[in-house]
Design an enzyme around this catalytic site. Structure first.
Site: not given
Ligand code: ZN
Ligand code: ADP
Ligand code: MG
Length: 454
Positions: A50, A274
């Site tokens: 991460g 999104e």
């Molecule tokens: Zn996209």
């Protein structure tokens, strides 16, 4: 070595998924015999992956604390400064000591500094040293008996640069993602660190969390501390909301340069982008259900992410499914166009994927009328992901290019139409995602299916 780290999972706020997958290791360290008796082998190593400051080191210490076992740690960078041959012998030493203290944890921080891919061929001395160290580490990992109760944890923020040998089964075959916190996570981290300072009653961590999308746990911890310093500077005995707000400016102004902290406007665009993908997927009949949508930046560099999960196994894809998939890829950009009347670089990966699919439909799957079942491309090395090369004349190649454009354009137009017809839902869900930063497929469907109450 630390005999007792004294850190518990409760000292790590959020990161529930990471904690969940580390719990098994804690269970094993508590009672290795239980696993040995049934014949189960624990993985020898787990890799925490991460961005910097998300709590990887903290989590590793918490695993040792929860299991109440000793914690041996070393950072990859420490090896780099050593004399020739020292790195390897240090690794040998480390594992020898750990073997004597088992059950215990060996933690290798910044493992990418010794575990870089070996073929980079950057020559000379220093590199040899690193290679010897890495080889010694691999040898030790293979050599020791996992049933003894030594678990190796390692952390990195550059998993793609690791030598594949490290990721082979029996080595670091478990990967634990430790991502940047979402709104809820940020608030929890602020609260946890807020407990260590004296707070005025006007402090509202929810407000602070809202101001800091993209901030890491370390940055949030810093904000609380900086606010406390600010309070002292101003001769106050408690931290106020103003102190917190000023600290946000100080810390994030520095952080903004190095990583993706989104402005409000960018966050809004990413949310619409999104939801554009998700809505187009949901409004078509051949798409996999949406599982999760997030606008928390990922380790991969993506600013947002819409996850779809196929129902059941899926070996064959129909033409309709492929077309719907292409439409879904274009949905992000289509939403940006519809809502903001302009476009961003955020769709580059979508473009690549949509194009790849459309091209394969034409050249390999025989799914266009113009070319029928003629192979126009051959794939070499299908097992290794496959390079493909054209197997047609130049004129045909130009016609193929035109066909690919046609396929993508048609799906893009379809996506735009679907979103325009469902503009209200697009706004409603994007707003909700903007607020929450991560939403589940279920929440998404609930809003989508909710009847307008006017
Ligand atoms: Zn996209
Ligand atoms: P990493 O190893 O991922 O770079 P660290 O574990 O060193 O990050 O985190 C640095 C500091 O940031 C920690 O000591 C802690 O104070 C704070 N921190 C980071 N993530 C969290 C979290 N999830 N909960 C509480 N504190 C955190
Ligand atoms: Mg660290």
């Amino acid at each position: 070595m630390d005999d007792k780290t004294g850190i518990k999972f409760s000292d790590v706020a959020g990161q529930d998924e990471a904690k969940e997958s580390l719990k098994e290791i804690v269970g094993f360290l508590h009672d290795p015999k239980k696993y040995e008796e049934i014949g189960a082998k624990m993985p020898k190593g787990a890799l925490l992956v991460g961005p910097p400051g998300t709590g990887k080191t903290l989590l590793a210490r918490a695993v040792a604390g929860e299991a109440e076992v000793p914690f041996f740690s070393i950072a990859g960078s420490e090896f780099v400064e050593m004399f020739v041959g020292m790195g390897a012998s240090k690794v040998r030493d480390l594992f020898k000591q750990a073997g004597e203290k088992a059950p215990c944890i060996v933690f290798i921080d910044e493992i990418d500094t010794i575990g870089k891919k070996r073929d980079s061929g950057s020559g000379m001395g220093g590199n040899d040293e690193r290679e010897q160290t890495l080889n010694q580490l691999l040898t030790e990992m293979d050599g020791f008996d996992a049933t003894k109760g030594v678990v190796i944890l390692a952390a990195t923020n550059r998993p793609e640069s690791l030598d594949p040998a490290l990721l082979r089964p029996g080595r670091f075959d478990r990967r634990v993602p430790v991502e940047l916190p979402d709104l809820k996570g940020r608030e929890a981290i602020l609260r946890l660190h807020g407990r260590k300072v004296k707070l005025d009653s006007d402090c509202d961590f929810n407000v602070v969390a809202r101001m800091t999308p993209g901030a890491s746990g370390a940055e949030l911890a810093n904000i609380v501390n900086e606010a406390a310093l600010g309070a002292v500077r101003n001769g106050r005995s408690r931290v106020t909301q103003t102190d917190l707000q000023e600290a946000v400016d100080t810390i994030l102004a520095g952080a903004q340069k190095k990583n993706a902290i989104l402005s409000e406007k960018e966050k809004c665009i990413v949310a619409y982008h999104e939801v554009g993908h998700a809505l187009v997927a949901a409004l078509q009949s051949h798409s996999a259900p949406v599982q999760k949508i997030t606008i928390v930046p990922r380790t991969s560099g993506a600013l947002g992410f819409t996850m779809q999960v196929e129902e059941g196994d899926h070996a064959l894809m129909s033409k309709e499914e492929l077309l719907d998939k292409i439409a879904t890829f274009t949905g992000g950009r289509a939403a940006e166009e519809l809502v903001f009347g302009s476009v961003t670089t955020g769709a580059s990966n979508d473009i690549e994927q949509a194009t790849k699919l459309a091209r394969a439909m034409v050249t390999r799957y025989g799914m266009s009328e113009d070319f029928d079942m003629v192979a126009l491309e051959t794939v070499q090395n299908a097992y290794l992901g496959g390079d493909s090369s054209l197997a047609c004349s130049e004129t045909t190649a130009a016609a193929v290019d035109a066909k690919v454009v046609e396929v993508v354009k048609a799906q893009h137009a379809k996506a735009s139409r679907l979103l325009a017809d469902n503009r209200k839902k697009l706004d409603e869900i994007s707003q909700y995602l903007y607020e929450k930063e991560t939403i589940t497929g279920q929440e998404f469907m609930e809003i989508l299916e909710r009847k307008e109450n006017s």
